[in-house]
Write an enzyme that holds these catalytic residues in place. Structure first.
Site, short mmCIF file in Angstrom:
data_model
loop_
_atom_site.label_atom_id
_atom_site.label_comp_id
_atom_site.label_asym_id
_atom_site.label_seq_id
_atom_site.Cartn_x
_atom_site.Cartn_y
_atom_site.Cartn_z
CB THR A 42 -13.39 -7.64 -5.34
OG1 THR A 42 -14.62 -7.14 -5.57
CG2 THR A 42 -13.12 -9.19 -5.65
CB SER B 217 3.64 -5.20 4.44
OG SER B 217 3.98 -5.26 3.09
CB ALA B 218 2.22 -10.00 1.73
CG HIS B 219 6.09 -6.06 -0.09
ND1 HIS B 219 7.43 -5.56 -0.16
CD2 HIS B 219 5.37 -5.05 0.23
CE1 HIS B 219 7.42 -4.33 0.07
NE2 HIS B 219 6.15 -4.23 0.26
N GLY C 119 0.85 -3.00 4.45
CA GLY C 119 1.00 -2.43 5.72
C GLY C 119 0.49 -1.01 6.03
CB THR C 120 0.50 1.86 3.83
OG1 THR C 120 2.09 1.94 3.92
CG2 THR C 120 0.25 3.46 3.90
CG ASN D 174 10.99 1.82 8.34
OD1 ASN D 174 10.89 2.29 9.57
ND2 ASN D 174 11.21 2.61 7.65
CB CYS E 264 10.55 11.43 -0.96
SG CYS E 264 11.23 12.16 -2.07
CD GLN F 285 11.14 -3.65 7.45
OE1 GLN F 285 11.91 -4.38 7.31
NE2 GLN F 285 10.70 -2.94 6.22
#
Lengths: 354, 383
Positions: B235, B197-199, B75-76, B147, B323, B177
């Site tokens: 890749t 974001s997949a996770h 996501g970042t 989030n 953090c 989210q």
């Protein structure tokens, strides 16, 4: 016994955690995150938190990080800046011990159900007949009782200094090496954690307070020069005063700093010597003490014989047996018993009496 | 330590366990079918096909064209690439609300962009947004679901405003989210770009989706072999991409039922805390939030201390954003929402997920109520 160990990532606190674990205590490590600003040194950078966590992992103990940034700003950094503005020379590490480590963190440890807080300081805590004493570390060369002198009867029962029991540096190293502690060769920080190495104190303070020039006068009151930043001048300082060398071997030292009148007084080394000192904000390990004491004026300096007189409130007057160099206002004076082992108390040097 | 049976995991917004179907789908590409899809042999073509099929499946869930799907590392990276990349291509100002995830906020700040105030639920204030928009604006980024506090922003009105006031602007949404609880198909028509974001939805860590509408030019952050049609080199993470598509597909299929189930559990959790602990405020009204989010402000306790006691009792929760050092940072989201510091100190985020069951919620309430009363009692002693 459930013990919370303050871990900085350095050797001493890592060894402290190791020793407690060996004694069978239930040990949890903690690193305080104190400084969110720019820093490339000291005990609060992210890389030091990483080191502390890795040591904790090696010891198979939990590791916590507590963010006390606001408290640190309020109780350490801000007073440090104010002290410089007022012409004194503060010791922020002692204030950090007083306000953060042995107050905020110790209180958090208590609230979370820990029986004690341990650190890697070289000092010893003893209990005899129900009274608690604070003594110099077993290895006198590494003794740090000076920086923990503010501990009292209320605090001491819940404090552990396992490293202070070790007799020499080699013993500390051996414990670290046996475990293959990754910090075994890492030097302990000597610097103020919030002052970056690059730029130093001047650059840090310049972002917080305005600097002022001052007139340099001699003890007779004659003007002998000027300094650009009075806020950075310290009693006892000899260099950086922009004075022409006046004759062979005639060194001049700062004997007084007064930002209010923008003057810095310089004098000979004889002028630097005084017979008395005034100590404020004094705390006692086990109640006030009057009479003969030994007084230590810096973290690694010798203690000098003096007579202490409790002057009421938190003030103590010190009369040196032999004249001593002036102590910069803001520095800590710590009182020891005449055997030079037991800490009696301590406080902060006030402006020299005239 | 592995997640044991007795561990109550209520930190699904941080990450949620991978779906078994996704794990199973990725394994062949970590073993036998290990080829690099950019190769020129049949073995490579097999991997290539897997990536292409994954892209098709993702496009169906988003409701976009397969060519509009770019796979990234997370996501970042998706947020960074779209904001920085589109701003670089177009030139002009970037704008976002103050409650965005740091992946967006720091991108906008680095570009010297404009940060807009939010309402009490943490959603962008449309009047404030309007004043920040003009012909010069290149990118506007508005998150779909916050989030920290879980508030949902309606992107329709945001989109109308942006089209009207900043016609040159790319409208991007961080929907990281959202995916598990909101039909992303309904978000896509309003925006030009979207980050997932997949996770967060049962896929693996290290895979992100950057959906970018055809015709929107985004300068790549990562250059090299020109994979992903020159939009993101490197890749392909074949196994991760395949697993991501499976996870997103399954999420999409189960979403409606899961949302209802989890919302009921969330209500049980929050009601239990509010009644049990006392002196508790719900940070955002439940009707403004996603189903899985519980965020409360607990009077008279410090989050850091509370999290320790919860952890000790095997309940995993969270406060503000952590953090890099692992310390809790004061929440920029709560500050932007105007939550007083004394209340923000006692912030607690509990986020539910696919694996959460009623027993977890009941345990969490018991542990939490007990921990809060312990902290209040022990803190009082020192006063």
């Amino acid at each position: 016994m459930k013990v919370l160990v303050a871990m900085s990532g350095g050797v001493d606190s890592s060894v402290a955690a190791t020793l407690l674990r060996r004694e069978g205590d239930h040990v949890t490590g903690v690193t305080m995150r104190l400084w969110g600003g720019e820093s490339d040194t000291g005990c609060c950078s992210v890389s030091d938190v990483d080191d502390a966590r890795r040591v904790a992992q090696q010891l198979d103990i939990d590791h916590l990080v507590f963010n006390f940034g606001d408290d640190f700003e309020q109780h350490v950094v801000s007073p440090y800046v104010d002290a410089h503005r007022g012409g004194s020379t503060p010791n922020p590490c002692i204030e950090c011990n007083r306000r953060l480590k042995f107050d905020r963190l110790a209180e958090r440890a208590r609230v979370l159900g820990f029986d004690a807080l341990a650190t890697g300081h070289h000092a010893r805590v003893r209990n005899a007949d129900g009274r608690w004493t604070l003594r110099r570390g077993a290895d006198r060369a590494k003794d740090q009782s000076y920086v923990v002198h503010m501990l009292d009867q209320r605090a001491l029962p819940r404090i552990r200094f396992p490293v202070g029991e070790l007799r020499d540096k080699a013993e500390v190293r051996r414990v670290a090496a046996e475990l293959g502690l990754r910090t075994a060769t890492k030097p302990d920080s000597q610097d103020v954690c919030f002052i970056p190495t690059h730029g130093g104190r001047a650059s840090f303070l310049s972002r917080r307070i305005p600097f002022h020039p001052a007139t340099v006068i001699d003890t007779a009151g004659s003007t002998v020069g000027t300094v650009p930043i009075v806020e950075l001048v310290t009693v006892g300082q000899r260099r950086g005063l922009g004075l022409a060398t006046a004759g062979a071997g005639r060194k001049r030292y700062v004997v007084e700093v007064d930002p209010a009148t923008a003057t810095v007084m310089v004098g000979s080394d004889a002028d630097l010597l005084v017979g008395r000192a005034v100590v404020g904000g004094v705390t006692w390990v086990d109640g006030p003490v009057d009479g003969p004491v030994l007084v230590q004026c810096s973290a690694h300096g010798a203690a000098h014989a003096a007579r202490a007189t409790h002057a009421g409130g938190d003030r103590v007057d010190i009369e040196w047996d032999e004249p001593q160099r002036r102590v910069a206002p803001g520095q800590s004076l710590v009182f020891y018993d005449t055997d030079d082992d037991r800490v009696l108390g301590g406080g902060i040097a006030q402006r020299s009496p005239t | 330590m592995s997640v044991s049976e007795r561990l109550v995991y209520l930190d699904h917004a941080a990450t949620t366990p991978m779906r078994a179907s996704a794990v199973e789908a990725m394994l062949p590409f970590l073993t036998d079918r290990f080829a690099n899809p950019s190769g020129a042999h049949r073995f490579a073509r097999d991997a290539r096909r897997a990536v292409d099929e994954a892209r098709d499946r993702v496009a169906v869930v988003i409701g976009c064209q397969p060519g509009e799907v770019v796979f990234t590392s997370g996501g970042t990276e998706s947020d960074n690439t779209t904001i920085v990349g589109a701003a670089t291509t177009r030139g002009g100002r970037v704008v976002c609300p103050a409650t965005e995830h740091h992946a967006v906020l720091h991108s906008v700040e680095r570009l010297g962009g404009t940060v807009v105030d939010v309402d009490a639920a943490g959603r962008v204030d449309l009047d404030r947004l309007a004043t920040a928009l003009d012909d010069d604006v290149a990118v506007v980024s508005v998150m779909a679901v916050n989030n920290e506090v879980g508030s949902v922003t309606e992107l329709g009105p945001v989109s109308e405003l942006v089209r009207e006031r900043a016609p040159r602007a790319v409208l991007h949404t961080d929907a990281v989210q959202a995916a598990s609880w909101v039909d992303v198909r309904e978000l896509w028509p309003h925006v030009d770009a979207m980050a997932l974001s997949a996770h967060k939805f049962g896929g693996p860590k290290g895979v992100g989706i950057m959906a970018v509408r055809a015709g929107v030019d985004v300068r790549p952050l990562i250059v090299g072999g020109g994979q992903e049609r020159d939009r993101r080199s490197g890749t392909h993470n074949v196994a991760g991409i395949v697993a991501t598509a499976v996870a997103l597909d399954d999420t999409d299929a189960e979403r409606d039922a899961e949302r209802d189930r989890v919302a009921a559990l969330r209500d049980r959790l929050v009601d239990g805390i509010v009644h049990g602990a006392g002196d508790v405020r719900e940070t955002v009204d439940r009707s403004d939030k996603v189903a899985a989010s519980a965020h409360v402000l607990i009077g008279g306790v410090e989050s850091e201390a509370l999290l320790y006691l919860l952890d000790e009792a095997d309940v995993c929760a969270s406060a503000a954003s952590a953090c890099a050092s692992g310390a809790m940072e004061p929440s920029h989201v709560l500050a932007a929402m105007g939550v007083e510091r004394s209340w923000a100190m006692g912030a607690l985020r509990l986020t539910l997920g696919r694996t959460t069951v009623e027993a977890d919620v009941d345990r969490a309430v018991d542990v939490l109520v007990d921990a809060v009363s312990t902290l209040r009692r022990r803190t009082k002693v020192s006063l």
